[in-house]
Design an enzyme around this catalytic site. Structure first.
Site, PDB file in Angstrom:
ATOM      1  N   ASP A 123     -34.653 109.332  31.721  1.00 19.31           N
ATOM      2  CA  ASP A 123     -35.991 108.789  31.540  1.00 19.31           C
ATOM      3  C   ASP A 123     -35.931 107.482  30.760  1.00 19.31           C
ATOM      4  O   ASP A 123     -35.185 107.363  29.784  1.00 19.31           O
ATOM      5  CB  ASP A 123     -36.834 109.812  30.768  1.00 19.31           C
ATOM      6  CG  ASP A 123     -38.277 109.367  30.574  1.00 19.31           C
ATOM      7  OD1 ASP A 123     -39.029 109.383  31.552  1.00 19.31           O
ATOM      8  OD2 ASP A 123     -38.640 108.991  29.433  1.00 19.31           O
ATOM      9  N   GLU A 137     -33.845 106.062  35.409  1.00 16.08           N
ATOM     10  CA  GLU A 137     -35.182 105.575  35.747  1.00 16.08           C
ATOM     11  C   GLU A 137     -35.326 104.128  35.285  1.00 16.08           C
ATOM     12  O   GLU A 137     -35.530 103.858  34.102  1.00 16.08           O
ATOM     13  CB  GLU A 137     -36.279 106.434  35.090  1.00 16.08           C
ATOM     14  CG  GLU A 137     -37.663 106.076  35.617  1.00 16.08           C
ATOM     15  CD  GLU A 137     -38.724 105.901  34.557  1.00 16.08           C
ATOM     16  OE1 GLU A 137     -39.889 105.655  34.929  1.00 16.08           O
ATOM     17  OE2 GLU A 137     -38.421 105.968  33.343  1.00 16.08           O
TER      18      GLU A 137
HETATM   19  C1  AAO Z   1     -48.772 108.864  26.100  1.00 14.46           C
HETATM   20  C2  AAO Z   1     -50.130 108.206  26.176  1.00 14.46           C
HETATM   21  C3  AAO Z   1     -50.093 106.865  25.480  1.00 14.46           C
HETATM   22  C4  AAO Z   1     -49.558 107.019  24.056  1.00 14.46           C
HETATM   23  C5  AAO Z   1     -48.214 107.686  24.113  1.00 14.46           C
HETATM   24  C6  AAO Z   1     -47.588 107.927  22.754  1.00 14.46           C
HETATM   25  O1  AAO Z   1     -50.516 108.052  27.532  1.00 14.46           O
HETATM   26  O2  AAO Z   1     -51.421 106.330  25.458  1.00 14.46           O
HETATM   27  O3  AAO Z   1     -49.451 105.754  23.443  1.00 14.46           O
HETATM   28  O4  AAO Z   1     -48.347 108.933  24.772  1.00 14.46           O
HETATM   29  O5  AAO Z   1     -48.227 108.979  22.102  1.00 14.46           O
HETATM   30  C7  AAO Z   1     -45.488 109.471  30.138  1.00 14.46           C
HETATM   31  C8  AAO Z   1     -46.837 108.842  30.412  1.00 14.46           C
HETATM   32  C9  AAO Z   1     -47.323 108.045  29.223  1.00 14.46           C
HETATM   33  C10 AAO Z   1     -47.296 108.901  27.976  1.00 14.46           C
HETATM   34  C11 AAO Z   1     -45.852 109.307  27.765  1.00 14.46           C
HETATM   35  C12 AAO Z   1     -45.621 110.132  26.515  1.00 14.46           C
HETATM   36  O6  AAO Z   1     -46.735 108.000  31.547  1.00 14.46           O
HETATM   37  O7  AAO Z   1     -48.664 107.622  29.488  1.00 14.46           O
HETATM   38  O8  AAO Z   1     -47.789 108.158  26.880  1.00 14.46           O
HETATM   39  O9  AAO Z   1     -45.454 110.134  28.893  1.00 14.46           O
HETATM   40  O10 AAO Z   1     -46.432 111.244  26.507  1.00 14.46           O
HETATM   41  C13 AAO Z   1     -42.802 102.134  31.744  1.00 14.46           C
HETATM   42  C14 AAO Z   1     -41.371 102.597  31.528  1.00 14.46           C
HETATM   43  C15 AAO Z   1     -41.046 103.849  32.311  1.00 14.46           C
HETATM   44  C16 AAO Z   1     -42.111 104.933  32.109  1.00 14.46           C
HETATM   45  C17 AAO Z   1     -43.438 104.343  32.514  1.00 14.46           C
HETATM   46  C18 AAO Z   1     -44.583 105.345  32.354  1.00 14.46           C
HETATM   47  O11 AAO Z   1     -40.470 101.564  31.858  1.00 14.46           O
HETATM   48  O12 AAO Z   1     -39.817 104.326  31.821  1.00 14.46           O
HETATM   49  O13 AAO Z   1     -43.723 103.210  31.683  1.00 14.46           O
HETATM   50  N1  AAO Z   1     -41.796 106.163  32.845  1.00 14.46           N
HETATM   51  C19 AAO Z   1     -41.169 107.320  32.140  1.00 14.46           C
HETATM   52  C20 AAO Z   1     -41.727 108.652  32.625  1.00 14.46           C
HETATM   53  C21 AAO Z   1     -43.150 108.810  32.156  1.00 14.46           C
HETATM   54  C22 AAO Z   1     -43.178 108.888  30.639  1.00 14.46           C
HETATM   55  C23 AAO Z   1     -42.163 108.039  29.993  1.00 14.46           C
HETATM   56  C24 AAO Z   1     -41.253 107.284  30.686  1.00 14.46           C
HETATM   57  C25 AAO Z   1     -42.036 108.158  28.535  1.00 14.46           C
HETATM   58  O14 AAO Z   1     -41.591 108.745  34.010  1.00 14.46           O
HETATM   59  O15 AAO Z   1     -43.773 109.941  32.712  1.00 14.46           O
HETATM   60  O16 AAO Z   1     -44.484 108.463  30.162  1.00 14.46           O
HETATM   61  O17 AAO Z   1     -41.146 109.254  28.301  1.00 14.46           O
HETATM   62  C26 AAO Z   1     -44.114  97.706  34.250  1.00 14.46           C
HETATM   63  C27 AAO Z   1     -42.657  97.927  33.949  1.00 14.46           C
HETATM   64  C28 AAO Z   1     -42.302  99.381  33.881  1.00 14.46           C
HETATM   65  C29 AAO Z   1     -43.237 100.100  32.941  1.00 14.46           C
HETATM   66  C30 AAO Z   1     -44.686  99.849  33.344  1.00 14.46           C
HETATM   67  C31 AAO Z   1     -45.587 100.545  32.346  1.00 14.46           C
HETATM   68  O18 AAO Z   1     -44.386  98.148  35.588  1.00 14.46           O
HETATM   69  O19 AAO Z   1     -41.867  97.355  34.968  1.00 14.46           O
HETATM   70  O20 AAO Z   1     -40.979  99.514  33.407  1.00 14.46           O
HETATM   71  O21 AAO Z   1     -42.953 101.509  33.021  1.00 14.46           O
HETATM   72  O22 AAO Z   1     -44.921  98.463  33.369  1.00 14.46           O
HETATM   73  O23 AAO Z   1     -46.839 100.096  32.425  1.00 14.46           O
HETATM   74  C32 AAO Z   1     -46.763  96.747  38.728  1.00 14.46           C
HETATM   75  C33 AAO Z   1     -45.436  96.104  38.455  1.00 14.46           C
HETATM   76  C34 AAO Z   1     -44.562  97.049  37.657  1.00 14.46           C
HETATM   77  C35 AAO Z   1     -45.229  97.288  36.366  1.00 14.46           C
HETATM   78  C36 AAO Z   1     -46.544  97.922  36.711  1.00 14.46           C
HETATM   79  C37 AAO Z   1     -47.358  98.217  35.500  1.00 14.46           C
HETATM   80  O24 AAO Z   1     -46.629  97.920  39.534  1.00 14.46           O
HETATM   81  O25 AAO Z   1     -44.834  95.829  39.688  1.00 14.46           O
HETATM   82  O26 AAO Z   1     -43.296  96.492  37.415  1.00 14.46           O
HETATM   83  O27 AAO Z   1     -47.331  97.074  37.515  1.00 14.46           O
HETATM   84  O28 AAO Z   1     -47.652  97.027  34.821  1.00 14.46           O
END
Ligand code: AAO
Length: 484
Positions: free
Chosen positions: A193, A230
């Site tokens: 992750d 990931e």
């Molecule tokens: C939760 C709450 C938050 C709070 C936090 C801390 O929602 O409000 O602040 O707790 O208490 C999951 C949820 C999160 C959650 C977290 C912990 O999704 O909402 O937060 O559990 O409970 C990035 C990372 C990637 C991650 C993804 C969600 O790079 O690793 O965010 N995925 C994994 C898991 C996921 C998990 C976590 C990681 C954490 O699969 O389930 O989170 O363990 C760009 C970047 C990406 C980035 C996104 C995030 O993406 O490239 O790397 O992902 O931004 O916004 C277009 C673009 C694309 C871009 C996207 C979004 O599609 O092409 O590149 O827009 O801008």
């Protein structure tokens, strides 16, 4: 780290999102083993923060509080039994490993196993981790950082989750001990992750300290764990997936994005004739491919317009293409139903996960979607197992959204995503004979419950796919499950 170590002849894994360990063990024995599935990605097995203030959202499992194996999915004894029972029927287990960070920001401080933490003090006594084990100075990743600043993406917090410093010997040791414990229990590998948020050099040290897979679970001696990292890379960011492929496999987010566009009619199917690296995808063996994952099916991560079970006809088309095409290692998503994108799995008032029920037609109830139990999907897993690593041959298209191709004299598949019918006599690569289409039905005794296709001695067959048919795919293959 790029070999999934599937049992012989198996090719495909499924993510059983938020399933309980006892239910997974039963599913291995009653369905996944007999149907030829290769493996399962499970939800994180380590203790996480309980977040009642948000009604136990699915994402609480991405907030680690310790490495004890106790979650809503079950305890260590149940985990151990699941891995044993699944390996015994040839189905591997892959663990979603959350090693980038620990829990942060919520008012609660108790975990699913009763451990406590004080995130404000960077204190996690059940590991134990303390202030020295995290990256300082404290900072939080902002959206702009992805474009400019690799050091911030890796050293600051993702969503306020306390950011472990994998550069220290102590943190590496805790992580390696956790992963080696899972290997000793018989798992076949890991999803890493948030790999983008860790330094490749640190990950390499961690991976190289992992033990070989457990031979008592049927793995060959010297087998390394399968690892897929990931890394969301749709292009245009400071961190690229290419920094991670030298280490291990990588999740290919372009795969589902491009196929979703095609099957949503935003790009024509005929262009798929050179699907693969010609489309900018990772090299086949480096790629863990999927249409949707647990994040982007609900607008988290690399959101956008990804096909999911909610657009069933198009989704089944994209899945069938993924399973029929030789590129990469495919992963299926198996979901619970939701309208609230934060909602956790079906649960009772105490927060216990409710098991899926199994209907007489193989589908699931109690709020579970179980895409992997849809005939059009599990039949294509059998198709992929049958055609193995053979190349695409006999490509045909109508210059638009009707395509067909063959695999190794073993399988033939056709798609119609146009607004008009497909009625063509097409060259298949199959031996002459009568086959049952495995999408509209299946073989039943000496009959087909769906379409029946006759391949002539010249290999040609009359193929029909109406634009209003229930499915847009037709697939036939050699083997007892499909041939009359
Ligand atoms: C939760 C709450 C938050 C709070 C936090 C801390 O929602 O409000 O602040 O707790 O208490 C999951 C949820 C999160 C959650 C977290 C912990 O999704 O909402 O937060 O559990 O409970 C990035 C990372 C990637 C991650 C993804 C969600 O790079 O690793 O965010 N995925 C994994 C898991 C996921 C998990 C976590 C990681 C954490 O699969 O389930 O989170 O363990 C760009 C970047 C990406 C980035 C996104 C995030 O993406 O490239 O790397 O992902 O931004 O916004 C277009 C673009 C694309 C871009 C996207 C979004 O599609 O092409 O590149 O827009 O801008």
């Amino acid at each position: 780290y790029k070999n999934p170590h599937y049992a012989s002849g198996r090719t495909t894994m499924v993510h059983l999102f938020e399933w309980k360990w006892d239910d997974i063990a039963a599913e291995c024995e009653r369905f996944l083993g007999p149907r030829g599935f290769g493996g399962i990605q499970i939800s994180p097995p380590n203790e996480n923060l309980v977040i009642w203030s948000r009604q136990r959202p699915w994402w609480e499992r991405y907030q680690p509080i310790s490495y004890r194996l106790v979650t809503r999915s079950g305890n260590e004894a149940q985990f151990t039994s699941m891995v044993r029972r699944c390996n015994d029927v040839g189905v591997r287990i892959y663990v979603d490993a959350i090693i980038n960070h620990m829990t942060g920001t919520w008012n609660e401080n108790t975990g699913t196993g009763g451990s406590t933490a004080n995130f404000g003090q960077w204190s996690y006594p059940s590991v134990p981790y303390g202030r020295n084990d995290f990256n300082f100075p404290h900072c939080v990743i902002s959206g702009n950082d992805y474009g400019c600043c690799p050091d911030r993406v890796r050293n600051c917090e993702l969503s306020g989750l306390k950011d472990l410093n994998q550069g220290t010997e102590y943190v590496r040791t805790q992580i390696v001990n956790y992963m080696n414990h899972l290997i000793s229990l018989g798992v076949a590998g890991f999803r890493i992750d948030a790999a983008k948020h860790m330094w490749p050099g640190d990950l390499r040290v961690i991976f190289d300290r992992l033990n070989n897979l457990n031979t008592a679970h049927g793995f060959p001696s010297g087998a390394r764990p399968y690892i897929y990292q990931e890394v969301i890379d749709l292009g245009g960011e400071a961190i690229s997936r290419d920094e991670y492929t030298p280490l291990a496999a990588v999740t290919e987010f372009k795969y589902g994005m491009e196929l979703s566009r095609c099957f949503q009619r935003n790009n024509q199917l005929r262009w798929l004739h050179n699907w693969g690296v010609g489309w900018g995808l990772l090299a086949s063996n480096d790629a863990l491919n999927f249409i949707d994952n647990h994040d982007n099916q609900r607008g988290h991560g690399a959101g956008g317009s990804i096909l999911t079970h909610k657009q069933a006809k198009q989704y089944k088309g994209a899945i069938a293409f993924m399973l029929a095409h030789p590129h990469g290692w495919p992963q299926l998503m198996s979901s619970f139903g939701f309208s609230d994108t934060e909602a956790g799995p079906p649960m009772d008032n105490s927060g216990n996960i409710v098991s899926p029920s199994i209907n007489s037609d193989n589908t699931c109830g109690n709020g579970w979607i179980c895409e992997h139990r849809w005939r059009q999907i599990y039949s294509m897993v059998a198709f992929r197992n049958r055609v193995g690593s053979t190349a695409v041959t006999n490509w045909w298209d109508n210059g638009g959204n009707q395509i067909a191709f063959c695999r190794g004299n073993q399988g033939f598949v056709a798609f119609n995503n146009d607004y008009w019918d497909l009625n063509q006599t097409l060259q298949t690569c199959l031996p002459a004979g009568t086959y049952c289409d495995v999408i509209s039905g299946e073989k039943s005794g000496n009959n087909c419950t769906g379409k029946r296709i006759t391949v002539g001695s010249d290999g040609r067959a009359s193929i029909s796919l109406g634009s209003n048919d229930y499915d847009m795919v037709l697939a036939i293959h050699a083997g007892t499950e499909s041939r009359l």
